[in-house]
Enzyme design. Structure first.
Site, PDB file in Angstrom:
ATOM      1  N   THR A  13     -25.447   5.412  -6.767  1.00 27.62           N
ATOM      2  CA  THR A  13     -26.427   4.805  -7.442  1.00 27.62           C
ATOM      3  C   THR A  13     -26.886   3.246  -7.249  1.00 27.62           C
ATOM      4  OG1 THR A  13     -26.448   6.259  -8.978  1.00 27.62           O
ATOM      5  CG2 THR A  13     -27.852   4.203  -9.612  1.00 27.62           C
ATOM      6  N   VAL A  33     -29.417 -18.930   2.020  1.00 28.65           N
ATOM      7  CA  VAL A  33     -28.182 -18.943   2.752  1.00 28.65           C
ATOM      8  C   VAL A  33     -28.159 -19.380   4.286  1.00 28.65           C
ATOM      9  CG1 VAL A  33     -26.918 -17.525   1.223  1.00 28.65           C
ATOM     10  CG2 VAL A  33     -27.920 -16.849   3.015  1.00 28.65           C
ATOM     11  N   LYS A 105     -15.139  -2.042 -12.872  1.00 27.21           N
ATOM     12  CA  LYS A 105     -14.589  -2.469 -14.053  1.00 27.21           C
ATOM     13  C   LYS A 105     -13.143  -1.943 -14.413  1.00 27.21           C
ATOM     14  CE  LYS A 105     -16.867   1.035 -16.803  1.00 27.21           C
ATOM     15  NZ  LYS A 105     -17.571   1.471 -15.430  1.00 27.21           N
ATOM     16  N   VAL A 132     -19.240  -5.927 -15.603  1.00 26.84           N
ATOM     17  CA  VAL A 132     -19.506  -6.147 -17.043  1.00 26.84           C
ATOM     18  C   VAL A 132     -21.091  -6.139 -17.409  1.00 26.84           C
ATOM     19  CG1 VAL A 132     -18.903  -7.006 -19.571  1.00 26.84           C
ATOM     20  CG2 VAL A 132     -17.262  -6.952 -17.642  1.00 26.84           C
ATOM     21  N   ILE A 136     -26.906  -8.413 -16.532  1.00 24.64           N
ATOM     22  CA  ILE A 136     -26.671  -9.740 -17.319  1.00 24.64           C
ATOM     23  C   ILE A 136     -25.828 -10.630 -16.860  1.00 24.64           C
ATOM     24  CG2 ILE A 136     -26.207 -10.667 -19.537  1.00 24.64           C
ATOM     25  CD1 ILE A 136     -26.605  -7.896 -20.804  1.00 24.64           C
ATOM     26  N   GLY A 187     -29.297  12.285 -18.767  1.00 26.12           N
ATOM     27  CA  GLY A 187     -28.336  11.474 -17.715  1.00 26.12           C
ATOM     28  C   GLY A 187     -27.784  10.366 -18.090  1.00 26.12           C
ATOM     29  N   GLU A 190     -22.479  11.499 -19.444  1.00 27.31           N
ATOM     30  CA  GLU A 190     -21.774  12.363 -18.497  1.00 27.31           C
ATOM     31  C   GLU A 190     -21.428  13.582 -18.945  1.00 27.31           C
ATOM     32  OE1 GLU A 190     -20.253  11.036 -15.431  1.00 27.31           O
ATOM     33  OE2 GLU A 190     -20.995   8.922 -15.906  1.00 27.31           O
ATOM     34  N   LYS A 205     -14.280  -3.322 -20.199  1.00 24.86           N
ATOM     35  CA  LYS A 205     -15.104  -4.565 -20.139  1.00 24.86           C
ATOM     36  C   LYS A 205     -14.522  -5.759 -21.155  1.00 24.86           C
ATOM     37  CE  LYS A 205     -18.966  -1.549 -18.753  1.00 24.86           C
ATOM     38  NZ  LYS A 205     -20.044  -0.707 -19.031  1.00 24.86           N
ATOM     39  N   GLY A 302     -27.886   1.115 -14.365  1.00 17.63           N
ATOM     40  CA  GLY A 302     -28.755   1.433 -13.576  1.00 17.63           C
ATOM     41  C   GLY A 302     -28.657   0.895 -12.115  1.00 17.63           C
TER      42      GLY A 302
END
Lengths: 428, 428
Positions: A13, A33, A105, A132, A136, A187, A190, A205, A302
């Site tokens: 994913t 860059v 993580k 984590v 964000i 989904g 798990e 985390k 996601g």
């Protein structure tokens, strides 16, 4: 300038998202860059698999060592997951002077200190923003945004699965079992949900956030953990009636350079910004001595949100490459780790008791709190609808954990108490 | 290592906070950068004034040039405010190779491009995290956290005074005038509140956020501005009845590399994370193509929150000093600035009309919308309590600004409409 060559470990994913962003935003990235960014090799489990993103078949290999050992590759992006084997890839890549971006993580919570030490030895970057709270940028914020401040408390909704489950239970009055089943179908959970629902994912985390926030080497074993599998719809009904939302909160707090880090279902007062974070969203609330209250909100998982953080880290590595300063800005935890004792850990508690419905019971119970120095914010006694018992709902003032444990132990031996139905931490 | 010497311009609210943090957190700060951080000289208006923080009288001067010209000083921290004179100090400091940390949104919004160009020429850092949203590290987040993403929309509550006023009006049903007076008494609003209530302060911050978010040189003149001084308590009542909160929102949005930036009172649907931001708090909502919804929340002003950002910038300058990379990570806006035309700007609208209370009026009005291709989400007609008139409350679907302007123009000439009472943008 010559292209920067990236080796990708994993094309699930998040890996797919990384390919999409690096290709889709190539012009923006290279403007920043000063050179193209090329995904040179990709290690996958099954090179014959049909994929939702177009990749040059010649770049694929089923052997991660092909990627690690490729002398052309400057940066390894690890999005394959796993712990021990993955660690050996990362350490060898560092040994060869390659920089690392990882979303892992588990690896960072368990072996972060060793990996970061090797990186420092080799003057390599290891960045892990995506490990984590997905999209964000909370790791950057703790390292740089709050570099001047003393962080006193971090409270995080850092697991989307459990937040989805608790939000649904709250909004629909549904049972834990029913919502879990639905989340599995969608989904969001798990097939084996243990790591999420028992709080282990959140604990990993929180070890990472605690280490960064307190600049001390917080390990997974330092985090006390309780999951949500015992939370009932009745508990949530009581929480709402008292003006709280039930959340699985990771809480890291500090007092006089003593730390405590925990994960537990917590009743959060409505009106607190984190109480309104629902569904699969994540949020991290940070209270700094100088800055006061802040909160950072977004998608915790996601394909694309997580890939955003991975590629932002990749950009940071490349900017450092251009300046020749990789590995020189690493944060080494320099504070000695002093964990709070149970006498130093203090918070409010919600307690639901089922008791004999007869005179004098409440007096006996409040007497126990008084004996151990726990003062009460509110006490409600009411008949239980279904039984010849009464319910007592207590919210304590701030109480230290050692005393609370003694109170609960004492309750076990008190004949008027039929059962200690629920005990929750209260915040906000 | 030898101490880093800092020159402070200004010792008002934020300057005092900077002194407190640099002294109070000295051990933490020097652990991070490997040397003491010393405030060497401080330019003040009145060196005889009694202050709430202890400073060595010998460090004070009433002439900012004494600080700028001091060859010992490595970094200038500018927290004195002002525009033209302050700009001359900053440019001269850069000329002399000193790095700059500033909290001055007015200066950066009006002369940021010139100052950043001079900084690049001189390989100096200019950091200005505190200029937008006080303690929230939103500038870092836009530059680094989302370096990989394409930001499509930024919505900000970036002025605490107006958010305080609108929150109070909403919570207490009070009038604008009454709440403004109270805010002035509490020190949340200036004696002359124009810059806040007319949206100018927010517009300056949005020019800065737009430049960083879109990597294009957005200027103050590119921001369309409307303040809150015309917002009535009736408007807020209508907003709440329809499920909205009234907020002064800065909105920067982008479509196909065309930008629009505006500040206006906006009805935000409850449930949107920014609708719940109340009081003097600030928040910036960022929607990225890959990351999706994110929001960053915290104190937008105040001594210590703002100083947190100033000192975090100072730490970043010093880390760059250690690595010899100052001025090399500057973000140069590289996207050509293409502003949206009124035909390209599109949003929902709330419109409140006072009309003659007779048959056929609604038909006439909806006919005008149809004529200009504006479709409607909801229309409510009701008697006005106080007048022999009816009220019509309309919420449109997304409509382009050019068409909406034509509709409103047409309404001016329509005899059945007694007045166009209110028009607001709608979001969420």
């Amino acid at each position: 300038m010559k292209p920067v060559k990236v080796g990708l470990l994993g094309l699930g994913t998040v890996g797919t998202g990384v390919v999409r962003i690096v290709e889709g935003h190539q012009e923006d990235l290279s403007s920043q860059v000063g050179s193209p960014v090329v995904i040179e090799r990709i290690a996958v489990k099954n090179s014959g698999k049909t994929r939702s993103v177009a990749v040059d078949q010649g770049k694929l290999t089923e052997d991660p060592w092909d990627v690690i050992r490729d002398p052309e590759i400057d940066v390894i992006v690890e999005v394959m997951g796993g712990i021990d084997e993955t660690k050996s890839y990362i350490l060898e890549a560092l040994e060869r002077g390659k920089h690392i971006v990882t979303a892992n993580k588990d690896l960072m919570a368990l072996h972060g200190a060793e990996i970061l030490a090797k990186a420092q030895e080799k003057q390599c970057d290891v960045f892990y923003e995506a490990s984590v709270a997905g999209g964000i940028p909370i790791i950057r914020t703790l390292i740089e945004g709050f570099s001047s401040d003393r962080i006193l408390k971090i409270m995080g909704i850092v697991n989307g699965t459990t937040n989805y489950i608790l939000s649904k239970m709250s909004q629909e009055g549904a049972s834990y079992e029913d919502v879990l089943e639905e989340a599995q179908k969608l989904g969001y959970a798990e097939a084996d949900p243990t790591s999420d629902v028992e709080g282990l994912d959140a604990a990993r985390k929180m070890a990472i956030l605690g280490t960064l926030g307190f600049r001390s080497n917080i390990e997974l074993k330092d985090v006390s953990v309780r999951g949500i599998s015992q939370v009932t719809k009745e508990d949530i009904t009581y929480a709402k009636r008292l003006g709280y939302e039930m959340k699985l909160l990771g809480i890291a707090d500090r007092q006089d350079d003593h730390f405590s880090i925990s994960v537990q279902p917590t009743m959060v007062r409505k009106g607190h910004p984190i109480a309104a974070v629902n569904g699969v969203f994540n949020a991290v609330y940070v209270y700094g001595e100088a800055v006061g209250e802040t909160m950072f909100y977004g998608a915790g998982a996601g394909e694309m949100p997580t890939a955003t953080s991975v590629v932002a880290d990749l950009m940071a590595v490349i900017k450092n490459l251009r300046l020749g300063v990789n590995g020189l800005k690493a944060i080494v935890p320099y504070k000695p780790k002093k964990l709070k004792t149970d006498e130093q850990i203090s918070y409010k508690n919600f307690i639901l008791l089922h008791v004999d419905d007869k005179a004098g019971v409440l007096a006996k119970i409040t007497q126990v709190f008084a004996e151990f120095g726990v003062s009460l914010e509110s006490v409600v006694q009411q008949p239980n609808e279904h039984n010849p018992e009464a319910e007592i709902i207590i919210v304590t003032h701030q109480a230290n954990k050692a005393s609370m444990d003694k109170v609960l132990q004492h309750f076990e031996g008190l004949d008027v108490i039929r059962r200690i139905k629920s005990v929750y931490r209260v915040e906000g």
